[in-house]
Every structure is written in C-alpha cells, then in structure tokens.
Design an enzyme around this catalytic site. Structure first.
Site, PDB file in Angstrom:
ATOM      1  N   ARG A 105     -16.496   6.509  -0.650  1.00 27.85           N
ATOM      2  CA  ARG A 105     -17.808   5.841  -0.642  1.00 27.85           C
ATOM      3  C   ARG A 105     -18.734   6.524   0.352  1.00 27.85           C
ATOM      4  NH1 ARG A 105     -20.532   0.823  -0.914  1.00 27.85           N
ATOM      5  NH2 ARG A 105     -22.643   1.581  -1.369  1.00 27.85           N
ATOM      6  N   ASN A 135      -4.622   4.624  -3.466  1.00 25.07           N
ATOM      7  CA  ASN A 135      -6.061   4.441  -3.218  1.00 25.07           C
ATOM      8  C   ASN A 135      -6.806   4.139  -4.516  1.00 25.07           C
ATOM      9  OD1 ASN A 135      -4.827   6.218  -1.180  1.00 25.07           O
ATOM     10  ND2 ASN A 135      -6.868   6.284  -0.281  1.00 25.07           N
ATOM     11  N   SER A 151       0.817  -1.224   0.000  1.00 23.68           N
ATOM     12  CA  SER A 151       0.000   0.000   0.000  1.00 23.68           C
ATOM     13  C   SER A 151       0.846   1.267   0.000  1.00 23.68           C
ATOM     14  CB  SER A 151      -0.871  -0.009   1.255  1.00 23.68           C
ATOM     15  OG  SER A 151      -1.458   1.259   1.468  1.00 23.68           O
ATOM     16  N   GLU A 161       0.206   3.618   1.769  1.00 26.74           N
ATOM     17  CA  GLU A 161       0.279   4.036   3.180  1.00 26.74           C
ATOM     18  C   GLU A 161       1.669   3.768   3.759  1.00 26.74           C
ATOM     19  OE1 GLU A 161      -1.866   5.419   5.764  1.00 26.74           O
ATOM     20  OE2 GLU A 161      -2.683   6.233   3.925  1.00 26.74           O
ATOM     21  N   TYR A 211      -1.646   0.378  10.618  1.00 30.63           N
ATOM     22  CA  TYR A 211      -1.897  -0.279   9.323  1.00 30.63           C
ATOM     23  C   TYR A 211      -0.666  -0.131   8.415  1.00 30.63           C
ATOM     24  CZ  TYR A 211      -3.666  -0.864   4.553  1.00 30.63           C
ATOM     25  OH  TYR A 211      -3.827  -1.256   3.248  1.00 30.63           O
TER      26      TYR A 211
HETATM   27  P1  NAP Z   1     -11.455  -4.662   1.813  1.00 28.96           P
HETATM   28  O1  NAP Z   1     -12.613  -4.334   0.912  1.00 28.96           O
HETATM   29  O2  NAP Z   1     -11.433  -4.117   3.192  1.00 28.96           O
HETATM   30  O3  NAP Z   1     -11.360  -6.269   1.866  1.00 28.96           O
HETATM   31  C1  NAP Z   1     -10.550  -6.907   2.826  1.00 28.96           C
HETATM   32  C2  NAP Z   1     -10.738  -8.390   2.689  1.00 28.96           C
HETATM   33  O4  NAP Z   1      -9.900  -9.060   3.640  1.00 28.96           O
HETATM   34  C3  NAP Z   1     -12.167  -8.879   2.963  1.00 28.96           C
HETATM   35  O5  NAP Z   1     -12.456  -9.928   2.086  1.00 28.96           O
HETATM   36  C4  NAP Z   1     -12.078  -9.401   4.398  1.00 28.96           C
HETATM   37  O6  NAP Z   1     -13.033 -10.377   4.703  1.00 28.96           O
HETATM   38  C5  NAP Z   1     -10.692 -10.020   4.349  1.00 28.96           C
HETATM   39  N1  NAP Z   1     -10.101 -10.242   5.668  1.00 28.96           N
HETATM   40  C6  NAP Z   1      -9.941  -9.361   6.663  1.00 28.96           C
HETATM   41  N2  NAP Z   1      -9.324  -9.932   7.712  1.00 28.96           N
HETATM   42  C7  NAP Z   1      -9.101 -11.224   7.365  1.00 28.96           C
HETATM   43  C8  NAP Z   1      -8.509 -12.328   8.017  1.00 28.96           C
HETATM   44  N3  NAP Z   1      -8.016 -12.250   9.265  1.00 28.96           N
HETATM   45  N4  NAP Z   1      -8.439 -13.513   7.361  1.00 28.96           N
HETATM   46  C9  NAP Z   1      -8.949 -13.646   6.107  1.00 28.96           C
HETATM   47  N5  NAP Z   1      -9.529 -12.623   5.438  1.00 28.96           N
HETATM   48  C10 NAP Z   1      -9.604 -11.426   6.060  1.00 28.96           C
HETATM   49  O7  NAP Z   1     -10.076  -4.225   1.117  1.00 28.96           O
HETATM   50  P2  NAP Z   1      -9.774  -3.838  -0.410  1.00 28.96           P
HETATM   51  O8  NAP Z   1     -10.005  -2.384  -0.584  1.00 28.96           O
HETATM   52  O9  NAP Z   1     -10.408  -4.818  -1.320  1.00 28.96           O
HETATM   53  O10 NAP Z   1      -8.189  -4.027  -0.444  1.00 28.96           O
HETATM   54  C11 NAP Z   1      -7.606  -5.291  -0.748  1.00 28.96           C
HETATM   55  C12 NAP Z   1      -6.193  -5.324  -0.200  1.00 28.96           C
HETATM   56  O11 NAP Z   1      -5.430  -4.268  -0.777  1.00 28.96           O
HETATM   57  C13 NAP Z   1      -6.080  -5.124   1.306  1.00 28.96           C
HETATM   58  O12 NAP Z   1      -4.976  -5.887   1.752  1.00 28.96           O
HETATM   59  C14 NAP Z   1      -5.772  -3.642   1.460  1.00 28.96           C
HETATM   60  O13 NAP Z   1      -5.096  -3.422   2.671  1.00 28.96           O
HETATM   61  C15 NAP Z   1      -4.894  -3.427   0.240  1.00 28.96           C
HETATM   62  N6  NAP Z   1      -4.898  -2.094  -0.328  1.00 28.96           N
HETATM   63  C16 NAP Z   1      -6.074  -1.487  -0.643  1.00 28.96           C
HETATM   64  C17 NAP Z   1      -6.043  -0.240  -1.265  1.00 28.96           C
HETATM   65  C18 NAP Z   1      -7.317   0.456  -1.673  1.00 28.96           C
HETATM   66  O14 NAP Z   1      -7.247   1.666  -1.957  1.00 28.96           O
HETATM   67  N7  NAP Z   1      -8.443  -0.253  -1.770  1.00 28.96           N
HETATM   68  C19 NAP Z   1      -4.801   0.367  -1.567  1.00 28.96           C
HETATM   69  C20 NAP Z   1      -3.632  -0.313  -1.250  1.00 28.96           C
HETATM   70  C21 NAP Z   1      -3.673  -1.549  -0.638  1.00 28.96           C
HETATM   71  P3  NAP Z   1     -14.511 -10.014   5.275  1.00 28.96           P
HETATM   72  O15 NAP Z   1     -15.339  -9.681   4.048  1.00 28.96           O
HETATM   73  O16 NAP Z   1     -14.923 -11.234   5.968  1.00 28.96           O
HETATM   74  O17 NAP Z   1     -14.340  -8.810   6.166  1.00 28.96           O
HETATM   75  O1  F7E Z   2      -9.192   8.103   4.014  1.00 33.68           O
HETATM   76  C1  F7E Z   2      -9.622  11.530   5.226  1.00 33.68           C
HETATM   77  C2  F7E Z   2      -8.686  10.620   6.006  1.00 33.68           C
HETATM   78  O2  F7E Z   2     -10.162   6.017   4.941  1.00 33.68           O
HETATM   79  C3  F7E Z   2      -8.694   8.970   3.016  1.00 33.68           C
HETATM   80  C4  F7E Z   2      -7.316   2.139   2.433  1.00 33.68           C
HETATM   81  O3  F7E Z   2      -7.831   1.447   1.322  1.00 33.68           O
HETATM   82  O4  F7E Z   2      -6.118   3.657   1.025  1.00 33.68           O
HETATM   83  C5  F7E Z   2      -7.086   3.588   2.049  1.00 33.68           C
HETATM   84  O5  F7E Z   2      -6.649   4.293   3.206  1.00 33.68           O
HETATM   85  C6  F7E Z   2      -8.442  10.343   3.625  1.00 33.68           C
HETATM   86  C7  F7E Z   2      -7.649  10.323   4.938  1.00 33.68           C
HETATM   87  O6  F7E Z   2      -8.507   5.918   3.009  1.00 33.68           O
HETATM   88  C8  F7E Z   2     -12.930  11.167   6.645  1.00 33.68           C
HETATM   89  O7  F7E Z   2      -8.173  11.282   7.165  1.00 33.68           O
HETATM   90  C9  F7E Z   2     -11.621  12.797   6.097  1.00 33.68           C
HETATM   91  O8  F7E Z   2      -6.682  11.333   4.905  1.00 33.68           O
HETATM   92  O9  F7E Z   2     -10.758   6.706   2.585  1.00 33.68           O
HETATM   93  P1  F7E Z   2      -9.757   6.640   3.656  1.00 33.68           P
HETATM   94  P2  F7E Z   2      -6.971   5.840   3.438  1.00 33.68           P
HETATM   95  O10 F7E Z   2      -6.764   6.128   4.855  1.00 33.68           O
HETATM   96  O11 F7E Z   2      -6.197   6.689   2.460  1.00 33.68           O
HETATM   97  C10 F7E Z   2      -4.829   3.106   1.355  1.00 33.68           C
HETATM   98  C11 F7E Z   2      -3.953   3.228   0.133  1.00 33.68           C
HETATM   99  C12 F7E Z   2      -4.927   1.736   1.895  1.00 33.68           C
HETATM  100  O12 F7E Z   2      -4.029   0.909   1.694  1.00 33.68           O
HETATM  101  C13 F7E Z   2      -6.018   1.476   2.868  1.00 33.68           C
HETATM  102  O13 F7E Z   2      -6.260   0.069   2.957  1.00 33.68           O
HETATM  103  O14 F7E Z   2      -9.699  10.924   3.947  1.00 33.68           O
HETATM  104  N1  F7E Z   2     -10.975  11.637   5.797  1.00 33.68           N
HETATM  105  N2  F7E Z   2     -12.813  12.535   6.625  1.00 33.68           N
HETATM  106  C14 F7E Z   2     -11.763  10.608   6.114  1.00 33.68           C
HETATM  107  N3  F7E Z   2     -11.593   9.283   5.994  1.00 33.68           N
HETATM  108  C15 F7E Z   2     -12.596   8.476   6.400  1.00 33.68           C
HETATM  109  N4  F7E Z   2     -12.467   7.115   6.252  1.00 33.68           N
HETATM  110  N5  F7E Z   2     -13.762   8.972   6.941  1.00 33.68           N
HETATM  111  C16 F7E Z   2     -13.980  10.315   7.096  1.00 33.68           C
HETATM  112  O15 F7E Z   2     -15.020  10.738   7.561  1.00 33.68           O
END
Ligand code: NAP
Ligand code: F7E
Length: 342
Positions: free
Chosen positions: A196, A183, A131, A133, A154
């Site tokens: 979302r 993201n 990520s 992050e 995280y």
């Molecule tokens: P997500 O919608 O939160 O999905 C997470 C998945 O992991 C769900 O299927 C969840 O299952 C499963 N999970 C959580 N804890 C688990 C455990 N202990 N054992 C087995 N499965 C488990 O995340 P996503 O947005 O699709 O992201 C996919 C991956 O990419 C994650 O690793 C995230 O950290 C990484 N990532 C995401 C982004 C982004 O912007 N979306 C960016 C960079 C990296 P349940 O449905 O049962 O909760």
């Molecule tokens: O926050 C700000 C918050 O929770 C984005 C995950 O997929 O991307 C994701 O992490 C920004 C942050 O995503 C609210 O402070 C303001 O600066 O949508 P987020 P994230 O933290 O960037 C990375 C790449 C991953 O790997 C992670 O798995 O938005 N923010 N107000 C807020 N964020 C949330 N959630 N809710 C608020 O009300």
C-alpha cells in the site's frame, strides 16, 4: 435459520471484507471495535446501518482483546454460531518497538477470546487469524507441516495463538481452526504495509505531490494475494465437517522490488527513478522468503487464489489514483449512519 457471527478486528482490512461477505450470505454480524479518540470505522462505514432499523444485521460493540471480562460478557450476550478472531497488532516492524504490547494483544488476546467462548458455554466455530510469519526462517515452499521459526515478536505471538487454538480444539473439543494466511493486500490495506505504501506513493508521484519513495529491504520475497479472496477461504474453513488448519496462498513469490516494478509500470513510470533506500525501514531480523503451498486448501476447501501480484499492484494503484482524485476512500459508495449497538 439466520446465522450469527462475531468478528474481532472488523475495522481492519480483512474484517471489513469478511463483514461484507457474511452480510451477503445472510448472516447477522457483530463486530468488536476499540474506543479511539478519532473514528476508526472508515473501512466499514459503507456497510453500517442505523441500528434501530428493523432490517439491520450489522452491530458494533466496544471491546478489546486485552479485556477478557468484556469478551465473556459479549459472548454470552451475542451467542454467535461463528467467531472470527482477526484482531491483532498486525505490523511486524512495529512489533519490534512494542514487543510486550504485541504479545498481550496478538498472542494472549487469543486465549482471552477462547476462554470467553469456553466460560460463556457458547457452542460456536472459531477461526484464528494465523500467519505465514510463523514460518519465518523456514525455507519455502511452506505448508501446514513446515516447522515454525518466527523472526519477530509478532511472529512469536502468532505462534502462541496458533498453539493455544489447537490446544482448545484438543482439550475441549472446540471447533477451532487456524487459517495460516500468506500476505494478502487490497486498496484497504494499512498505509504502512509495503504494497500500500508503494501504491499510494505511485499515485502521489503521478499527481506531482511527491518525488521519492523511501523503502527498506527490496530483496524480501512475499507471496502476495488479494484480500477479498482470502476472507472467502476463512469462511470455508468453518463450513467443513472437521476442524483443521489450512494455508492460504497464491503459491507464487515476488520480491519487494518486483512489486514496486509492477506498480510504477502500471502508472507508466520506472520505479528505479523514484525508489530510494532508507535503513530505518530495515528490521532487526528479516523474513527473507515466504511462498506458500495452498494444496490442502485447494483439495479440501475447493479454494484457490486467482489474483496474482502484477494484477494486485494494478488494482491498488488504480484505487489510490481514484482516491486522490475524489480525496476520499473509493470503496465507500453510500453515506454512513454512525451509531453503536452498545
Ligand atoms: P489490520 O488491518 O491491521 O486490522 C487489525 C484489526 O485489529 C483492526 O480492526 C484493529 O482495530 C484491531 N485491533 C488491534 N488491536 C486490538 C485490540 N487490542 N483489541 C481489539 N481489536 C484490536 O489487519 P488485517 O490485515 O486485516 O489482518 C487481520 C488479521 O490477520 C490480523 O490478526 C493479522 O495479524 C492477520 N494476518 C494478516 C495477514 C495479511 O497479509 N493481511 C496475513 C496473515 C495474518 P483498530 O482499527 O481500532 O486499530
Ligand atoms: O513487509 C519489506 C519488509 O510490512 C513486507 C502483515 O500483514 O504479512 C504482513 O507482514 C516486506 C518485508 O508485511 C519496507 O522488510 C521494505 O520484508 O508489508 P510488510 P509483512 O512484514 O510481510 C504477514 C503475513 C502478516 O501476518 C502481517 O500481519 O517488505 N519492506 N521496505 C518494507 N515493509 C514496510 N512495511 N515498509 C517499508 O518501507
């Protein structure tokens, strides 16, 4: 010959798009799902089939990244060609509340899976969902050579997973890669992530169900792309000759306020009339600006993101308006036959 893939996190946003992509490419797909007291398979119901049908190519298995023995057993049984480790406690804000759980899932969970691959003696290619992050406080633009400076439990857990993946590549010669994804969002994004949350609220405000949206830091800048394009990039990382690590990003940054502006404007509303500040959403340490440089992925994988934040906001708002109208989930287009492979 038909390829076999194992996807952890198949019930999540990325897992569901990746499963669709792999099935479309002819793969047999196995997904790890967690036992829950309610259904957690909403995002994949539309692609799930009766496991007793002869042409079924999607199989679900109960398991958890906290249960290494089960992972080793499944690896031996499935014998996959490709493993995509997408499972994680993926919410940054939640990781401050549950740092230890985030560490054992998002961090140590990866070594449990890598060790399961190694102990099962399976010869497969392995993708780790790393990520942006991990870059945290390192200023943009960030690329594969940017130093890590994580700013949350995280981010720290993802740095562990990144390095253990590289270590297994170097120590055991595994084809193990890190996709460092910025993201990426979609109508399937979890409802507590900011894009979302905004899109859903716009739909509800438009429908007269809500009148305010409470957000935290509006100044944070993110590089928001479209999830279906990013899972294509994951797949490409496992199709090249040599294992390596790649950034996937659009290369453009927008603030949370910008994204709110795009989303409200798409519905004919002014965001400043509805958005209110709530300190409860502010994080103990924030990541101010993430803007990726995807040059390497473009040059070596021929991958690039086409959808940018303004279009993404429109896609998400339209989907949430449609979902409200049919009081359901817009991506489900056929009835599900729910049962499990094991
Ligand atoms: P997500 O919608 O939160 O999905 C997470 C998945 O992991 C769900 O299927 C969840 O299952 C499963 N999970 C959580 N804890 C688990 C455990 N202990 N054992 C087995 N499965 C488990 O995340 P996503 O947005 O699709 O992201 C996919 C991956 O990419 C994650 O690793 C995230 O950290 C990484 N990532 C995401 C982004 C982004 O912007 N979306 C960016 C960079 C990296 P349940 O449905 O049962 O909760
Ligand atoms: O926050 C700000 C918050 O929770 C984005 C995950 O997929 O991307 C994701 O992490 C920004 C942050 O995503 C609210 O402070 C303001 O600066 O949508 P987020 P994230 O933290 O960037 C990375 C790449 C991953 O790997 C992670 O798995 O938005 N923010 N107000 C807020 N964020 C949330 N959630 N809710 C608020 O009300």
């Amino acid at each position: 010959m038909k390829k076999v893939a194992l996807v952890t996190g198949i019930t999540g946003q990325d897992g569901s798009y990746l499963a669709e992509l792999l099935l479309a490419k002819g793969y047999e797909v196995h997904g790890l799902i967690r036992r829950a007291s309610t259904f957690n398979t909403t995002r994949i119901e539309h692609i799930y089939q009766d496991p007793h049908c002869p042409d079924t190519r999607l199989f679900l298995h109960y398991g958890d990244l906290c249960d290494g023995g089960r992972l080793a057993m499944l690896l031996s049984k499935i014998n996959p060609d490709e493993v995509y480790n997408l499972a994680a406690q993926s919410h940054v804000r939640v990781s401050f509340e549950e740092p230890e759980y985030t560490g054992t899932t998002t961090g140590v969970g990866s070594v449990r899976l890598l060790e399961a691959v190694r102990l099962a003696g399976v010869s497969c290619r392995y993708y780790q969902a790393s990520s942006s992050e991990m870059f945290g406080a390192s200023p943009p633009p960030q690329n594969e050579l940017t130093p890590f400076y994580p700013r949350s439990p995280y981010g720290v857990a993802k740095v562990y997973s990144y390095w253990i993946t590289r270590n297994y590549r170097e120590a055991y010669g595994m084809f193990a890669v890190n996709g460092i994804l910025f993201n990426h969002e979609s109508p399937r994004r979890g409802e507590t992530f900011v894009t979302r949350k905004i899109a859903r609220s716009v739909a509800r405000i438009k429908a007269g169900l809500e009148s305010e949206l409470f957000l935290g830091n509006l100044d944070a800048v993110r590089d928001w792309g479209y999830a279906p394009e990013y899972v294509e990039g994951m797949w490409r990382m496992l199709q090249v000759d040599e294992p390596d690590d790649y950034v996937l990003a659009t290369g453009q940054g927008y603030s949370v306020a910008d994204f709110a502006g795009f989303a409200f404007e798409h519905a004919g509303l002014n965001w400043q009339d509805y958005v209110r500040f709530d300190e409860g959403y502010v994080r103990p340490t924030e990541v101010d600006s993430l803007i990726g440089d995807p040059t390497k992925a473009h040059q070596l994988l021929d991958w690039k993101a086409d959808v940018r934040a303004p279009e993404l906001a429109a896609i998400m708002v339209d989907a949430d308006i449609e979902a409200l109208g049919c009081s359901g989930t817009p991506w489900i287009d056929k009835p599900a036959l729910m049962s499990w492979a094991s």
